[in-house]
Design an enzyme around this catalytic site. Structure first.
Site, PDB file in Angstrom:
ATOM      1  N   ASP A  33      94.469  56.292 102.680  1.00 48.47           N
ATOM      2  CA  ASP A  33      94.472  54.471 102.976  1.00 48.47           C
ATOM      3  C   ASP A  33      92.939  53.527 102.793  1.00 48.47           C
ATOM      4  OD1 ASP A  33      95.413  51.927 102.993  1.00 48.47           O
ATOM      5  OD2 ASP A  33      95.629  51.634 104.716  1.00 48.47           O
ATOM      6  N   TRP A  38      87.485  49.435 100.387  1.00 47.45           N
ATOM      7  CA  TRP A  38      86.074  50.270  99.957  1.00 47.45           C
ATOM      8  C   TRP A  38      85.292  49.803  98.867  1.00 47.45           C
ATOM      9  CZ3 TRP A  38      84.076  52.525  95.346  1.00 47.45           C
ATOM     10  CH2 TRP A  38      82.546  53.642  96.240  1.00 47.45           C
ATOM     11  N   GLU A  80     107.110  51.256  97.381  1.00 43.95           N
ATOM     12  CA  GLU A  80     106.126  49.295  97.118  1.00 43.95           C
ATOM     13  C   GLU A  80     105.113  49.817  96.854  1.00 43.95           C
ATOM     14  OE1 GLU A  80     107.347  51.652 100.053  1.00 43.95           O
ATOM     15  OE2 GLU A  80     108.757  51.085 100.042  1.00 43.95           O
ATOM     16  N   ASN A  81     104.080  50.066  95.970  1.00 46.68           N
ATOM     17  CA  ASN A  81     103.340  50.199  95.251  1.00 46.68           C
ATOM     18  C   ASN A  81     103.272  49.187  94.005  1.00 46.68           C
ATOM     19  OD1 ASN A  81     101.620  53.052  96.400  1.00 46.68           O
ATOM     20  ND2 ASN A  81     101.357  50.504  97.456  1.00 46.68           N
ATOM     21  N   TRP A  82     104.809  49.375  93.592  1.00 48.89           N
ATOM     22  CA  TRP A  82     105.133  48.518  92.222  1.00 48.89           C
ATOM     23  C   TRP A  82     104.645  46.844  92.350  1.00 48.89           C
ATOM     24  CZ3 TRP A  82     105.198  51.664  88.157  1.00 48.89           C
ATOM     25  CH2 TRP A  82     106.172  52.412  88.444  1.00 48.89           C
ATOM     26  N   ARG A 201      95.557  59.443 108.742  1.00 46.78           N
ATOM     27  CA  ARG A 201      95.744  58.130 107.754  1.00 46.78           C
ATOM     28  C   ARG A 201      94.114  57.858 107.914  1.00 46.78           C
ATOM     29  NH1 ARG A 201      99.947  54.073 107.097  1.00 46.78           N
ATOM     30  NH2 ARG A 201      99.097  52.095 105.244  1.00 46.78           N
ATOM     31  N   LEU A 208     102.813  54.775 109.364  1.00 43.63           N
ATOM     32  CA  LEU A 208     103.530  55.728 108.735  1.00 43.63           C
ATOM     33  C   LEU A 208     104.072  55.120 107.358  1.00 43.63           C
ATOM     34  CD1 LEU A 208     105.408  58.381 110.755  1.00 43.63           C
ATOM     35  CD2 LEU A 208     103.725  58.542 109.462  1.00 43.63           C
TER      36      LEU A 208
HETATM   37  C1  FPP Z   1      96.031  53.309  99.416  1.00 45.23           C
HETATM   38  O1  FPP Z   1      94.457  52.204  99.494  1.00 45.23           O
HETATM   39  C2  FPP Z   1      95.558  53.686  98.425  1.00 45.23           C
HETATM   40  C3  FPP Z   1      96.704  53.878  97.021  1.00 45.23           C
HETATM   41  C4  FPP Z   1      98.279  53.410  97.011  1.00 45.23           C
HETATM   42  C5  FPP Z   1      96.112  54.547  96.070  1.00 45.23           C
HETATM   43  C6  FPP Z   1      96.055  56.590  96.390  1.00 45.23           C
HETATM   44  C7  FPP Z   1      95.838  57.014  94.915  1.00 45.23           C
HETATM   45  C8  FPP Z   1      94.337  57.779  95.016  1.00 45.23           C
HETATM   46  C9  FPP Z   1      93.409  58.740  95.697  1.00 45.23           C
HETATM   47  C10 FPP Z   1      94.486  58.774  93.860  1.00 45.23           C
HETATM   48  C11 FPP Z   1      95.794  59.741  93.054  1.00 45.23           C
HETATM   49  C12 FPP Z   1      95.120  60.537  92.519  1.00 45.23           C
HETATM   50  C13 FPP Z   1      96.484  60.796  91.848  1.00 45.23           C
HETATM   51  C14 FPP Z   1      95.975  62.090  90.546  1.00 45.23           C
HETATM   52  C15 FPP Z   1      97.388  61.140  91.978  1.00 45.23           C
HETATM   53  P1  FPP Z   1      94.595  50.799  99.200  1.00 45.23           P
HETATM   54  O2  FPP Z   1      94.861  50.109  97.847  1.00 45.23           O
HETATM   55  O3  FPP Z   1      95.904  50.616 100.244  1.00 45.23           O
HETATM   56  O4  FPP Z   1      93.540  50.497 100.153  1.00 45.23           O
HETATM   57  P2  FPP Z   1      93.592  48.875 100.839  1.00 45.23           P
HETATM   58  O5  FPP Z   1      94.570  49.401 102.038  1.00 45.23           O
HETATM   59  O6  FPP Z   1      92.342  49.532 101.174  1.00 45.23           O
HETATM   60  O7  FPP Z   1      93.837  47.634  99.724  1.00 45.23           O
END
Ligand code: FPP
Length: 254
Positions: A33, A38, A80-82, A201, A208
């Site tokens: 996360d 970042w 949920e990421n959709w 995490r 979680l």
């Molecule tokens: C959460 O950070 C991260 C994700 C939703 C994507 C994680 C995926 C990768 C690190 C690479 C995956 C690669 C492959 C090959 C499967 P966030 O975007 O929620 O961060 P934020 O909370 O700061 O917005």
């Protein structure tokens, strides 16, 4: 082997120092996360954070292997990421191809077994194809299991497990009243993987978020404020050292 995928330029595993770890988790879950924050801190688009996150993930996988971890599950995309903007979802769906294009050779060399959990059937066709090829490339390997949670949600996994069980009952292959916790394990996406020992995490969030809910029942939890793209093998080593100091009683007394 991985047709159309380039050759890895990475240093060999033998070149990486292996620290002495007496007690170590067999299976680590990583909630990666903080990619967005970042990027935001640097005035970059969120997808730049995901790209940096992918590089941190590569290093974490290498470190897990170097540290002798049997299995690592990486939370790459949740159910949920959709809800994210289509352009970000599209980028995340293309990341696996980008990742395996450069990393498959090294993963094969490391004897890693690539697995996926989650509902792969709902991913775009090109992502499904990448998943299929990655599994195929490493299907005969016997080393560390690198398990990607892609379109994964712990609740969805449990619902699917219940469906599988109900179907077996209907077909006369299972009996009501005889279901044990161990038997439940076999209906989950993680069937056959070592028990989850440690969940890490990043980014300061203390939850979680639907990750390996059943499996995390007795896992140790480790949280850090470090944003995922900044997570290093030293952070991983620290988490494993802290894990080694924890007293795991599984509800019993010493
Ligand atoms: C959460 O950070 C991260 C994700 C939703 C994507 C994680 C995926 C990768 C690190 C690479 C995956 C690669 C492959 C090959 C499967 P966030 O975007 O929620 O961060 P934020 O909370 O700061 O917005």
């Amino acid at each position: 082997m991985f047709k159309g995928f380039g050759r890895s330029q990475r240093a060999s595993a033998a070149a990486v120092e292996q620290p002495a770890l007496d007690i170590k988790p067999r299976h680590i879950g990583l909630i990666m996360d903080g990619n967005g924050r970042w990027a935001q801190k640097r005035g970059l688009p969120r997808i730049a954070g995901h790209h940096a996150g992918m590089l941190a993930m590569r290093e974490a996988i290498r470190a897990c292997d170097d540290f002798g971890i049997e299995c690592v599950t990486l939370y790459a995309f949740s159910t949920e990421n959709w809800k994210r903007p289509p352009a970000e979802v599209d980028y995340l769906m293309r990341l696996p191809e980008q990742f395996f294009r450069s990393e498959i050779d090294e993963l094969v060399r490391r004897n890693a077994q690539i697995r996926f959990i989650g509902d792969i059937s709902r991913l775009p066709a090109h992502t499904q194809e990448t998943v299929r090829r990655a599994i195929q490339c490493t299907q005969h390997n016997t080393g560390m299991i690198v398990n990607f949670a892609l379109n994964y949600g712990g609740r969805m996994e449990i619902v699917a497990a219940m469906e599988r069980y109900a179907r077996e009952v209907m077909e006369g292959r299972a009996t009501v009243g005889q279901l044990t916790e161990a038997a439940c394990d076999r209906y989950l996406d993680t069937a056959g993987l070592p028990p989850l020992d440690l969940v890490i995490r990043t980014s300061g969030e203390i939850r979680l978020s639907n990750f390996l809910l059943w499996q995390a029942a007795y896992a140790e939890l480790w949280f850090t404020d470090v944003l995922w793209p900044d997570f290093t093998r030293e952070d991983l080593y620290q988490a494993i050292c802290d894990y080694a100091k924890r007293k795991r009683r599984f509800g019993a007394i010493e």
